[in-house]
Enzyme design. Structure first.
Site, PDB file in Angstrom:
ATOM      1  N   ARG A 269      52.207  60.656  52.182  1.00 44.13           N
ATOM      2  CA  ARG A 269      52.952  59.410  52.390  1.00 44.13           C
ATOM      3  C   ARG A 269      52.200  58.229  51.749  1.00 44.13           C
ATOM      4  O   ARG A 269      52.578  57.730  50.707  1.00 44.13           O
ATOM      5  CB  ARG A 269      53.147  59.152  53.905  1.00 44.13           C
ATOM      6  N   ASP A 270      51.082  57.847  52.336  1.00 37.98           N
ATOM      7  CA  ASP A 270      50.383  56.641  51.867  1.00 37.98           C
ATOM      8  C   ASP A 270      49.805  56.854  50.473  1.00 37.98           C
ATOM      9  O   ASP A 270      49.705  55.907  49.686  1.00 37.98           O
ATOM     10  CB  ASP A 270      49.259  56.312  52.863  1.00 37.98           C
TER      11      ASP A 270
ATOM     12  N   HIS B 154      41.881  53.953  59.984  1.00 34.10           N
ATOM     13  CA  HIS B 154      42.518  54.198  58.689  1.00 34.10           C
ATOM     14  C   HIS B 154      41.789  53.320  57.670  1.00 34.10           C
ATOM     15  O   HIS B 154      42.066  52.129  57.568  1.00 34.10           O
ATOM     16  CB  HIS B 154      44.008  53.831  58.802  1.00 34.10           C
TER      17      HIS B 154
ATOM     18  N   CYS C  23      45.311  51.078  45.494  1.00 32.19           N
ATOM     19  CA  CYS C  23      45.547  49.905  46.337  1.00 32.19           C
ATOM     20  C   CYS C  23      46.655  49.079  45.709  1.00 32.19           C
ATOM     21  O   CYS C  23      46.509  48.606  44.591  1.00 32.19           O
ATOM     22  CB  CYS C  23      44.264  49.084  46.454  1.00 32.19           C
TER      23      CYS C  23
ATOM     24  N   ASN D 124      42.964  55.021  49.698  1.00 27.79           N
ATOM     25  CA  ASN D 124      42.533  55.645  50.952  1.00 27.79           C
ATOM     26  C   ASN D 124      41.238  56.417  50.764  1.00 27.79           C
ATOM     27  O   ASN D 124      40.995  57.008  49.714  1.00 27.79           O
ATOM     28  CB  ASN D 124      43.587  56.673  51.401  1.00 27.79           C
TER      29      ASN D 124
END
Lengths: 298, 298
Positions: B13-14, B205, B238, B247
């Site tokens: 997802r991220d 996170h 980012c 991440n």
């Protein structure tokens, strides 16, 4: 305990020696001057090793002669042995570093002798340095693990440290040469050393091979360490794992400590400019998250 | 306190949503299956956002339908709002995450409303989730700093956490969305939260934008945090700083914790193979020191 940290910049030695593009002495002096302007107070500028083994540093004598003698910045040089120290003294060095690897295998590959034999050579080295008013510090390399031998028992590091302190060293640096250390191990080992030898300054030399350079530096700081080696732009790579990251980047540590409220005395923006300049000279992308993030934001 | 940690894999997802190469649903399922084989027990598999805003995740319904319903692995989905949650429920989701940014500006850019307005929408979101037996957790984004607003006062995070806990959330994750957190700040903020709300699970996170993902995870672990988000291969980048790292890499955290003697239940070699496979699919070098070091050693 002081809240300040001292960052020892090792890029021009430990960084450059692992880069394949050979820089001119002029280009090296430009980087060193940039580092000084950024506020670095201690810079390992070169190494008196065999020019055949490390062609990048074949200009050690010339470089040292061309550095201003009256600088408030400490210009340290690496000396692998007695012959290197004598060359350094002849060139006017005032501070030198040497290293013994806790791993026999790494010690043999780098210096041609076992760890025990390398330790035996230290008293004469220290006496020679003292006679010439050269301050000599010792790095115990592969202190947190070895890519060949695997784990390095903490007892081995404590024994080597005790022996070196007995010889007269008052500053010892533990080197995580292949980036195998973890924060818990770092906490335990430095806590034991600082408790056992409270009068000795223990420094930390971390590599970012597995991305733990900053985590290990934070753990070491919490355990009481106040001296940290780092390389501008993370220059250097790892000689035992081509493609892997090398020394922890100076700007990474400066950013972390300053953000934590711990003073480094270093101007981060000026330092990042030096890192970007080095990246251009070596014509490669450097392993420095802070450099990339800072440049991406501009 | 448990010595084990739970790694929440947010790469699909991220990570994916910040990658420009659009993967097929088949390719995504292959990565998710690889992550499950490596031992990940919680995977954020997609997001029910507008397909126009995030084309990468336009296949959210199809992907969720094609995942095995009887898996012991938790397949969580991100929902930005009520509409996203309803789509998720219609697709059979059993666990969802949502986020509110502590920074008003980031919240407006991402979700179109201020932080206070976003918080007001949570009780209805949580009630809808509860009615459908969907577990909902909340991430407080930009909890450690904002690229636009700068510092985020810890009091603001404590107030938002208290409000969310009042709504009924029993798990809150603090997100360092732009990698501005430092280990001292992480220690202080989690210590306050855990002391203030001992019955709540607080996750972390972290982004590696300035190379502090692992250092912050270590500091959070020491403060008592046992749940960590991470993205395989450090996928994602980012969105606010093109070129900067995203991440923290899952394999980076797995390596750190396992080296520290903290169990993750994850097979590092298998995980690195998934990261290398993802790097091939996205056709780029990923920001993962552990992946590079592991592959360099082979």
């Amino acid at each position: 305990m002081s809240d300040k940290v001292i960052i020892r910049e090792v890029g021009p030695r430990d960084g450059f020696q692992n880069e394949s593009t050979i820089l001119s002495t002029d280009a090296k002096l430009e980087i060193i001057e940039g580092l000084e302007r950024a506020g670095l107070s201690w810079i390992e500028v070169t190494s008196f090793v065999s020019p055949r083994r490390v062609p990048q540093l074949a200009d050690a004598e010339e470089l040292l002669h061309r550095l201003p003698g009256d600088s408030p910045v400490t210009h340290a040089v690496f000396v692998p042995n007695q012959r290197g120290l004598e060359r350094a003294i002849a060139s006017g060095a005032t501070e030198a570093t040497t290293a013994v690897a806790a791993s026999d295998e790494i010690n043999r590959r780098n210096f041609g002798v076992s760890a025990a034999e390398a330790m035996k050579a230290l008293p004469k080295l220290l006496a020679t340095a003292n006679q010439s008013d050269v301050r000599l510090t010792l790095t115990l390399a592969t202190a947190f693990g070895c890519s060949v031998e695997g784990e390095i028992a903490p007892e081995r590091i404590l024994a080597l440290a005790e022996q070196a302190i007995g010889f007269g060293f008052d500053e010892l640096v533990l080197g995580d040469t292949v980036g195998l250390g973890n924060p818990r191990q770092v906490t335990d080992l430095y806590s034991s050393l600082i408790e056992g030898f409270p009068e000795i300054s223990f420094g930390a030399h971390f590599h970012d091979t597995r991305g733990l350079g900053a985590a290990n530096a934070y753990a070491a700081y919490e355990a009481g360490v106040r001296t940290f080696d780092a390389s501008v732009g993370g220059l250097g790579g790892c000689p035992f794992a081509p493609g892997a990251a090398g020394n922890v980047a100076t700007e990474g540590l400066v950013n972390m400590f300053e953000q934590m409220g711990v003073s480094t005395g270093i101007d981060l923006d000026a330092l990042v400019r030096v890192a970007a300049h080095a990246a251009r000279l070596f014509d490669r992308v450097l392993d420095s998250a802070v450099m990339r993030a800072t440049l991406a934001e501009k």
